[in-house]
Enzyme design. Structure first.
Site, PDB file in Angstrom:
ATOM      1  CG  LEU A  43      -2.290  -0.613   1.132  1.00 23.13           C
ATOM      2  CD1 LEU A  43      -3.001  -0.540   2.478  1.00 23.13           C
ATOM      3  CD2 LEU A  43      -3.127   0.035   0.046  1.00 23.13           C
ATOM      4  CG  ASP A  44       0.803   3.955  -3.314  1.00 23.76           C
ATOM      5  OD1 ASP A  44       1.584   3.037  -3.604  1.00 23.76           O
ATOM      6  OD2 ASP A  44       0.039   4.500  -4.129  1.00 23.76           O
ATOM      7  CG  PHE A  45       4.783   7.135   2.730  1.00 29.22           C
ATOM      8  CD1 PHE A  45       5.358   6.403   3.758  1.00 29.22           C
ATOM      9  CD2 PHE A  45       4.762   8.518   2.839  1.00 29.22           C
ATOM     10  CE1 PHE A  45       5.891   7.036   4.874  1.00 29.22           C
ATOM     11  CE2 PHE A  45       5.281   9.160   3.945  1.00 29.22           C
ATOM     12  CZ  PHE A  45       5.852   8.413   4.978  1.00 29.22           C
TER      13      PHE A  45
END
Length: 296
Positions: free
Chosen positions: A159-161
């Site tokens: 999952l993206d930052f």
């Protein structure tokens, strides 16, 4: 005629002949037959936590995939405790039952030799989806309760930052491989708050399969406007691909600014009301549903 206790004394040869005759009368095949019996046997203890389906036992032993194991069973190539098995659902106890494929005995690993851990985390924003980070940022492993930190758990996918939501962590390598391999197309569902005008034309192109500005062709996605907000909307989008930053790039190409992005479902697993940063174990039924979803 000599009598002892009212019975005639018989020689060993006579006793063997009588036993064989008794077997034939009962309609049974002597155990010395060179051909295994074709049955749907119950294993020595084919129930309980230690019992597993034959296809899983063969997959764990590295013989073949579960699907291929089912085909071998239907072909009559699998023998359990001397009996040909023709029913894929039969269970055995590894380390106790004897299993053979095409005449070769398969060494089975005891079911208790390895247990796996399956966790569901609600990943917050500004947390890295890795086991460690060279820049010293907070990782998902840092958020785990102390009892899990010593285990070799790894996040399933990314999952993206700046994204949040459902994230699975496990030490089950086979399941991780299936869940992250693009050929399985396990759907993931997200809610996205965007600023900008979400047109019907944009929704149509997303549903039909669009091409990103960088030239990457995307599979069709399921997308709906679930709520209107000031100067924007809340979308619900289901993807079957794992293209890097796919949702953010799709929105960018239609002039939409992503305000928040949350994963709420992965295959049969739901985030529900799990609080941000919290972790829980998957239930047995959830693990079984994941296995079924990726044909393990």
């Amino acid at each position: 005629m000599n009598k002892r206790s009212g019975h005639e004394k018989r020689s060993p040869h006579q006793r063997n002949a009588a036993q064989k005759k008794s077997v034939r009368r009962a309609g049974k095949t002597p155990e010395t037959s060179s051909h295994p019996r074709s049955t749907s046997p119950v294993a020595s203890n084919g129930s309980g936590d230690s019992a597993v389906r034959i296809n899983k036992a063969l997959a764990d032993a590295g013989i073949c995939s579960r699907r291929a194991a089912d085909e071998l069973i239907l072909q009559g190539a699998v023998v359990v405790n001397g009996d040909v098995v023709r029913t894929p659902g039969v269970k055995i106890v590894p380390g106790q039952d004897q299993l053979a494929v095409n005449g070769k005995v398969v060494t089975l690993q005891a079911a208790t030799a390895k247990t796996y851990t399956y966790l569901l985390m609600h990943k917050p924003v500004e947390v890295v989806t890795t086991a460690s980070d060279p820049e010293g940022r907070t990782t998902v492993i840092d958020l785990l309760p102390a009892r899990y930190k010593k285990m070799r758990l790894f996040p399933v996918g990314r999952l993206d930052f700046f994204s949040e939501g459902l994230l699975l962590l496990t030490d089950d390598g086979a399941l991780t491989h299936r869940l992250t391999h693009p050929s399985w197309h396990l759907p993931k569902t997200y809610t996205i708050r965007v600023r900008g005008d979400v047109t019907q034309d944009a929704l149509r192109v997303m549903r039909e399969g669009m091409t990103l500005a960088e030239g990457e062709k995307l599979a069709p996605v399921q997308v709906e406007v679930v709520k209107s907000i000031p100067q924007g909307a809340v979308l619900e989008m289901t993807l079957i691909q794992g293209i890097n930053r796919q949702i953010r790039r799709m929105c960018r190409d239609f002039g939409l600014v992503v305000l928040s992005l949350r994963r709420i479902q992965q295959g049969p697993i739901l985030l529900d009301d799990l609080e941000k940063g919290a972790v829980r174990s998957l239930s047995r039924s959830e693990v079984a549903a994941l296995y079924k979803a990726v044909d393990l």
